[in-house]
Design a protein around this motif. Structure first.
Motif, PDB file in Angstrom:
ATOM      1  N   THR A  11       0.803  -1.235   0.000  1.00  0.00           N
ATOM      2  CA  THR A  11       0.000   0.000   0.000  1.00  0.00           C
ATOM      3  C   THR A  11       0.831   1.277   0.000  1.00  0.00           C
ATOM      4  N   THR A  34      -3.630  -4.015  -3.927  1.00  0.00           N
ATOM      5  CA  THR A  34      -3.540  -2.903  -2.982  1.00  0.00           C
ATOM      6  C   THR A  34      -4.928  -2.577  -2.450  1.00  0.00           C
ATOM      7  N   VAL A  35      -5.012  -1.603  -1.563  1.00  0.00           N
ATOM      8  CA  VAL A  35      -6.295  -1.269  -0.933  1.00  0.00           C
ATOM      9  C   VAL A  35      -7.220  -0.579  -1.930  1.00  0.00           C
ATOM     10  N   ASP A  37      -9.645   2.325  -3.466  1.00  0.00           N
ATOM     11  CA  ASP A  37      -9.531   3.777  -3.457  1.00  0.00           C
ATOM     12  C   ASP A  37     -10.385   4.361  -2.328  1.00  0.00           C
ATOM     13  N   TYR A  48      -5.632   7.434  -4.532  1.00  0.00           N
ATOM     14  CA  TYR A  48      -5.069   6.104  -4.754  1.00  0.00           C
ATOM     15  C   TYR A  48      -3.934   5.866  -3.769  1.00  0.00           C
ATOM     16  N   SER A  49      -3.694   4.606  -3.460  1.00  0.00           N
ATOM     17  CA  SER A  49      -2.517   4.278  -2.660  1.00  0.00           C
ATOM     18  C   SER A  49      -1.269   4.542  -3.493  1.00  0.00           C
ATOM     19  N   LYS A  52      -0.687   1.798  -5.969  1.00  0.00           N
ATOM     20  CA  LYS A  52      -1.529   1.876  -7.169  1.00  0.00           C
ATOM     21  C   LYS A  52      -1.008   2.944  -8.119  1.00  0.00           C
ATOM     22  N   GLN A  64      -7.977  -4.656  -6.379  1.00  0.00           N
ATOM     23  CA  GLN A  64      -8.271  -3.894  -5.168  1.00  0.00           C
ATOM     24  C   GLN A  64      -9.463  -4.503  -4.429  1.00  0.00           C
ATOM     25  N   PHE A  90       1.217  -4.446   3.845  1.00  0.00           N
ATOM     26  CA  PHE A  90      -0.166  -4.663   3.417  1.00  0.00           C
ATOM     27  C   PHE A  90      -0.979  -5.050   4.645  1.00  0.00           C
ATOM     28  N   ARG A  91      -1.845  -6.033   4.526  1.00  0.00           N
ATOM     29  CA  ARG A  91      -2.627  -6.480   5.673  1.00  0.00           C
ATOM     30  C   ARG A  91      -2.475  -7.988   5.836  1.00  0.00           C
TER      31      ARG A  91
END
Length: 324
Positions: A11, A34-35, A37, A48-49, A52, A64, A90-91
């Motif tokens: 991210t 990625t996450v 928006d 945006y991240s 991204k 996403q 990230f997560r």
């Protein structure tokens, strides 16, 4: 040796450095995850991240997902036929994701594991007064930051370092560690080593160095009762974000909320504890149990970050004191 197809997950800017290194090294990026928006600000502008942004600039496929267990996302991820997943800032991934690629999934973490597992390893290493830190690549498993270690690289934490300077160093060093990790996995020279995990690892300030939990606003208030060096390390460990905070009471009895970005400790001066001292020109200091903490850079609520000299030109702090 054929280069593996990679799915990259990340991210923030810290992750972009590794994605750039992989892309410029010629590794095929099957997709970037990625996450979603977000809408921010009064105008609800879509943002945006950073990951991204980089992917868009280089025409890399982007995914996403709102939920990582979404069947549609899992099907799309499977269809990419990637050999390796790489995760940077990230997560937490579910097993359905990290177990998918044949070469496995590895993560780049901003500490020397098993020290400082968690969301804020750089912050806590500095807050705790550590003299060194580093980056580690490890294979993901069901537990947060507990997988088998692949490679690590260490750097010193110097007295003037803060989160920003260490972050920037680790982003670069980490990107090179990611490349070395991919190469080692590809040529078979790299095997994961289980983490040796004692029940607790003490830090220089006596806190546990095992965990690095996420830092919230309530965690950022300076405790002026602590020794001076611990206060300085606390400020460094939160600078520039989310920033250490304190509240002064001005000469009219109003609370003045400040973010403190830079301090210095002068040991040995004996004054009444928690008094504010200033010559109204060049210095603003707080007396603590073992000396003086000099405030060098700060920000008033709703204002921009300024030096202490700029601050003193606008505010007379002669009768100010610290809110206890």
């Amino acid at each position: 040796m054929q280069k593996p197809r990679i799915v990259f997950m990340g991210t923030p800017d810290f992750a972009v450095t590794s994605l750039r290194a992989l892309h410029e090294a010629g590794y095929p990026i099957a997709a970037v995850v990625t996450v979603p928006d977000r809408q921010t600000g009064r105008g609800l502008k879509v943002t945006y991240s950073p990951v991204k942004e980089y992917a868009l600039q280089h025409s890399l496929p982007i995914l996403q997902p709102e939920k990582l267990k979404d069947p549609e996302f899992l099907t799309e991820l499977e269809s990419l036929k990637a050999d390796l997943f790489i995760v940077v800032a990230f997560r937490m991934l579910p097993r359905q994701v990290w177990a998918m690629p044949p070469m496995g999934t590895f993560n780049l973490h901003g500490s020397l594991l098993p020290r400082y597992r968690g969301a804020a390893p750089i912050n806590w290493a500095i807050i705790n007064g550590e003299k060194e830190t580093g980056v580690t690549t490890f294979l993901l498993n069901e537990h947060i930051d507990e997988g088998a270690i692949l490679l690590s690289e260490r750097i010193p934490i110097l007295p003037n370092d803060d989160v920003e300077s260490i972050h920037d160093q680790l982003a670069v060093i980490g990107s090179q560690l990611v490349l070395r990790t991919v190469e080692g996995l590809c040529n078979g020279s790299l095997q994961g080593k289980p983490q040796q995990c004692p029940s607790d690892i003490p830090s220089p300030h006596g806190r546990s160095a095992l965990l690095a939990p996420k830092i919230f606003k309530a965690d950022c208030a300076i405790d002026w009762k602590k020794p001076g060096q611990q206060i300085v390390d606390f400020v460094r460990g939160l600078s520039p974000y989310p920033a250490a905070t304190t509240i002064f009471i001005d000469d009219k009895g109003h609370e003045q909320s400040l973010k403190i970005y830079k301090t210095a400790f002068e040991p040995g001066q004996k004054h009444d504890k928690n008094n504010i001292l200033s010559d109204q020109k060049n210095y603003l200091s707080v007396s603590v149990s073992d000396g003086l903490v000099h405030i060098l850079s700060l920000q008033m609520s709703g204002k921009k970050r300024i030096s202490v000299e700029e601050f003193l030109r606008g505010y007379n702090v002669t009768n100010w004191y610290i809110k206890q």
